[in-house]
Scaffold this motif. Structure first.
Motif, PDB file in Angstrom:
ATOM      1  N   TYR A 316       0.811  -1.216   0.000  1.00  0.00           N
ATOM      2  CA  TYR A 316       0.000   0.000   0.000  1.00  0.00           C
ATOM      3  C   TYR A 316       0.843   1.265   0.000  1.00  0.00           C
ATOM      4  N   PHE A 317       2.175   1.181  -0.092  1.00  0.00           N
ATOM      5  CA  PHE A 317       3.013   2.273   0.379  1.00  0.00           C
ATOM      6  C   PHE A 317       4.014   2.789  -0.657  1.00  0.00           C
ATOM      7  N   LEU A 318       4.191   4.111  -0.647  1.00  0.00           N
ATOM      8  CA  LEU A 318       5.231   4.788  -1.420  1.00  0.00           C
ATOM      9  C   LEU A 318       6.206   5.443  -0.446  1.00  0.00           C
ATOM     10  N   THR A 319       7.483   5.248  -0.683  1.00  0.00           N
ATOM     11  CA  THR A 319       8.511   5.934   0.092  1.00  0.00           C
ATOM     12  C   THR A 319       9.115   7.025  -0.773  1.00  0.00           C
ATOM     13  N   VAL A 320       9.320   8.207  -0.185  1.00  0.00           N
ATOM     14  CA  VAL A 320       9.935   9.310  -0.915  1.00  0.00           C
ATOM     15  C   VAL A 320      11.160   9.804  -0.157  1.00  0.00           C
ATOM     16  N   ASP A 321      12.134  10.250  -0.907  1.00  0.00           N
ATOM     17  CA  ASP A 321      13.367  10.820  -0.369  1.00  0.00           C
ATOM     18  C   ASP A 321      13.165  12.324  -0.226  1.00  0.00           C
ATOM     19  N   ILE A 322      13.295  12.828   1.003  1.00  0.00           N
ATOM     20  CA  ILE A 322      13.058  14.253   1.259  1.00  0.00           C
ATOM     21  C   ILE A 322      14.356  15.033   1.410  1.00  0.00           C
ATOM     22  N   SER A 323      15.498  14.370   1.203  1.00  0.00           N
ATOM     23  CA  SER A 323      16.776  15.065   1.372  1.00  0.00           C
ATOM     24  C   SER A 323      16.902  16.183   0.347  1.00  0.00           C
ATOM     25  N   GLY A 324      17.429  17.312   0.787  1.00  0.00           N
ATOM     26  CA  GLY A 324      17.649  18.429  -0.107  1.00  0.00           C
ATOM     27  C   GLY A 324      16.429  19.275  -0.395  1.00  0.00           C
ATOM     28  N   MET A 325      15.263  18.930   0.192  1.00  0.00           N
ATOM     29  CA  MET A 325      14.048  19.691  -0.090  1.00  0.00           C
ATOM     30  C   MET A 325      13.851  20.839   0.895  1.00  0.00           C
ATOM     31  N   GLY A 326      14.635  20.850   1.979  1.00  0.00           N
ATOM     32  CA  GLY A 326      14.528  21.944   2.935  1.00  0.00           C
ATOM     33  C   GLY A 326      13.251  21.953   3.741  1.00  0.00           C
ATOM     34  N   LEU A 327      12.667  20.773   3.959  1.00  0.00           N
ATOM     35  CA  LEU A 327      11.394  20.692   4.673  1.00  0.00           C
ATOM     36  C   LEU A 327      11.565  20.461   6.169  1.00  0.00           C
ATOM     37  N   GLY A 328      12.761  20.109   6.595  1.00  0.00           N
ATOM     38  CA  GLY A 328      13.005  19.835   7.998  1.00  0.00           C
ATOM     39  C   GLY A 328      14.296  19.064   8.163  1.00  0.00           C
ATOM     40  N   GLU A 329      14.761  18.973   9.403  1.00  0.00           N
ATOM     41  CA  GLU A 329      16.029  18.311   9.670  1.00  0.00           C
ATOM     42  C   GLU A 329      15.927  16.788   9.599  1.00  0.00           C
ATOM     43  N   THR A 330      14.788  16.238  10.010  1.00  0.00           N
ATOM     44  CA  THR A 330      14.614  14.788  10.047  1.00  0.00           C
ATOM     45  C   THR A 330      13.255  14.415   9.478  1.00  0.00           C
ATOM     46  N   ASP A 331      13.078  13.115   9.205  1.00  0.00           N
ATOM     47  CA  ASP A 331      11.792  12.638   8.696  1.00  0.00           C
ATOM     48  C   ASP A 331      10.678  12.846   9.721  1.00  0.00           C
ATOM     49  N   VAL A 332      11.001  12.717  11.012  1.00  0.00           N
ATOM     50  CA  VAL A 332       9.986  12.938  12.047  1.00  0.00           C
ATOM     51  C   VAL A 332       9.521  14.390  12.024  1.00  0.00           C
ATOM     52  N   GLU A 333      10.456  15.315  11.952  1.00  0.00           N
ATOM     53  CA  GLU A 333      10.098  16.736  11.896  1.00  0.00           C
ATOM     54  C   GLU A 333       9.264  17.043  10.659  1.00  0.00           C
ATOM     55  N   VAL A 334       9.654  16.480   9.523  1.00  0.00           N
ATOM     56  CA  VAL A 334       8.915  16.730   8.285  1.00  0.00           C
ATOM     57  C   VAL A 334       7.494  16.190   8.396  1.00  0.00           C
ATOM     58  N   CYS A 335       7.327  14.978   8.924  1.00  0.00           N
ATOM     59  CA  CYS A 335       5.987  14.410   9.063  1.00  0.00           C
ATOM     60  C   CYS A 335       5.117  15.242   9.998  1.00  0.00           C
ATOM     61  N   GLN A 336       5.707  15.764  11.084  1.00  0.00           N
ATOM     62  CA  GLN A 336       4.946  16.614  11.996  1.00  0.00           C
ATOM     63  C   GLN A 336       4.530  17.911  11.321  1.00  0.00           C
TER      64      GLN A 336
END
Length: 397
Positions: A316-336
């Motif tokens: 059911y799942f897609l994984t995306v790479d968020i590095s370099g997007m400037g959305l947050g320091e970590t995946d947890v921060e970005v998800c929040q």
């Protein structure tokens, strides 16, 4: 006061529950927890309703109602060519999570090593630890999610009791290759190791691919416990109906664990799942094609927004790479931030590791109605637009 059980005391609420609560609090589109937002086939639900009214509604046999055990055995033959004796080789459980607990508690003794492949579903690690097992973690690494066969071989030792394999794999959406499975089977035979195979996404494979159980590889029929789920196969996750297939000598101790965990599963749901497993091939083809279409809709939308979308061969799942997007320091921060600011709930992939996790990946669940996926993409676009504009402006200056 005396301490409580250290494995569970202080264990955080699962990331799926946490993100679902945040989604509700912020009226967000919930693409975090892995469940469809529409119920499964009506004819299966009608069968369950009839069974509830007509009865019986008393304890069914501990191993499961005969109709469902027979249907599971037939499905093993139909889809994989596995010859299974329904009376001695099948147990019905209250979901795949209970099935995992039964298998681990039946096989693993204190001090036994259990090989786990990260990223892994969050219940694996505490269950192995509660059984007294010693987790031996290796990983498949994004973006290819390839299994390092040398590292796999090095993970085996004289203390290895079992391998816990999730194939197709959540959250990596990986289908293990024939080369990987062949080597895993060889190592299990060489080291006299059991395999506990979580195969709940067996029918959710894309691009015309076919799932092949580890049980079907040479030497594995008598050392494998194979777990399936009606929740994933029929989009009825709330029913919590799972099934275990294995050699009779393995099923016997697993049944002893099962009788003291849940003992049994609602009989009307069991009979309805038996009916469902008998559906013709058109249903199974439709299921994978429908989910593949949703995957493509979500993947294309995310790519258009600048996300680096990783391969997705199943689940059911897609994984995306968020590095370099400037959305947050970590995946947890970005998800929040996504759930609170953009109104879209996702899950950090770091939650699927026992430690030293990568922090540049987040997971989207796409088993939702098309308009829900489109709404999520639209919200992300609105949230990302000023950031992308600022980045463009900075580049121009």
């Amino acid at each position: 006061m005396k301490p409580t059980n250290p494995v569970f005391t202080g264990l955080e609420t699962t990331i799926f529950e946490t993100m679902s609560r945040l989604a509700m609090a912020h009226d967000a589109v919930n693409l975090g927890q892995g469940f469809p937002d529409v119920d499964g086939p009506e004819d299966i639900r009608q069968e369950a309703a009839r069974g509830l009214i007509d009865g019986p509604n008393q304890y069914p046999p501990m191993l499961g109602v005969p109709a469902l055990r027979q249907a599971v055995a037939k499905a093993n033959k139909r889809f994989y060519g596995l010859d299974v004796d329904w009376q001695s080789q099948v147990i019905i459980t209250s979901g795949a999570t209970e099935a995992l607990a039964d298998c681990i508690f039946a096989l693993v003794e204190p001090g036994d090593e259990v090989i786990l492949i990260e990223p892994l579903y969050d219940c694996y690690l505490p269950m192995v630890q509660r059984a007294g097992g010693v987790p031996v973690r290796l990983r498949v690494t994004p973006p290819e999610w390839a299994l390092d066969l040398d590292a796999l071989a090095a993970a085996f030792s004289p203390k290895t009791k079992a391998v816990l394999l999730n194939n197709p794999m959540n959250p990596a959406a990986k289908v293990f290759t024939d080369e990987e499975l062949t080597e895993l089977a060889r190592l299990c035979v060489q080291h006299d190791v059991y395999a506990i195979c979580d195969e709940v996404y067996e029918h959710l494979v894309f691009e015309g691919g076919k799932h092949r159980p580890l049980m079907s590889y040479p030497g594995m029929e008598n050392r494998t416990l194979r777990i399936g789920s009606a929740g994933k196969t029929f989009s009825l996750t709330g029913w919590k109906v799972g099934y275990i297939t294995g050699a009779a000598n393995l099923i016997e101790p697993v049944a002893k664990a099962h009788q003291f965990v849940t003992f049994t599963t609602p009989p009307n749901l069991q009979r309805a799942v038996a009916f469902g497993l008998g559906k013709d091939d058109s249903y199974y083809h439709w299921l994978s094609a429908d989910l593949q279409s949703k995957r493509d809709r979500m993947a294309n939308g995310l790519k258009d927004l600048g996300f680096n979308v990783l391969p997705c061969d199943a689940t059911y799942f897609l994984t995306v790479d968020i590095s370099g997007m400037g959305l947050g320091e970590t995946d947890v921060e970005v998800c929040q931030r996504l759930v609170k600011e953009a109104g879209v709930a996702t899950v950090p992939v770091s939650a699927f590791y026992g430690g030293d996790a990568p922090v540049d990946y987040i997971r989207f669940c796409f088993c939702k109605q098309d308009h829900v996926l489109e709404e999520a993409i639209a919200r992300l676009a609105v949230w990302l637009r000023p950031r992308q504009g600022a980045a463009t402006g900075a580049g121009a200056s």
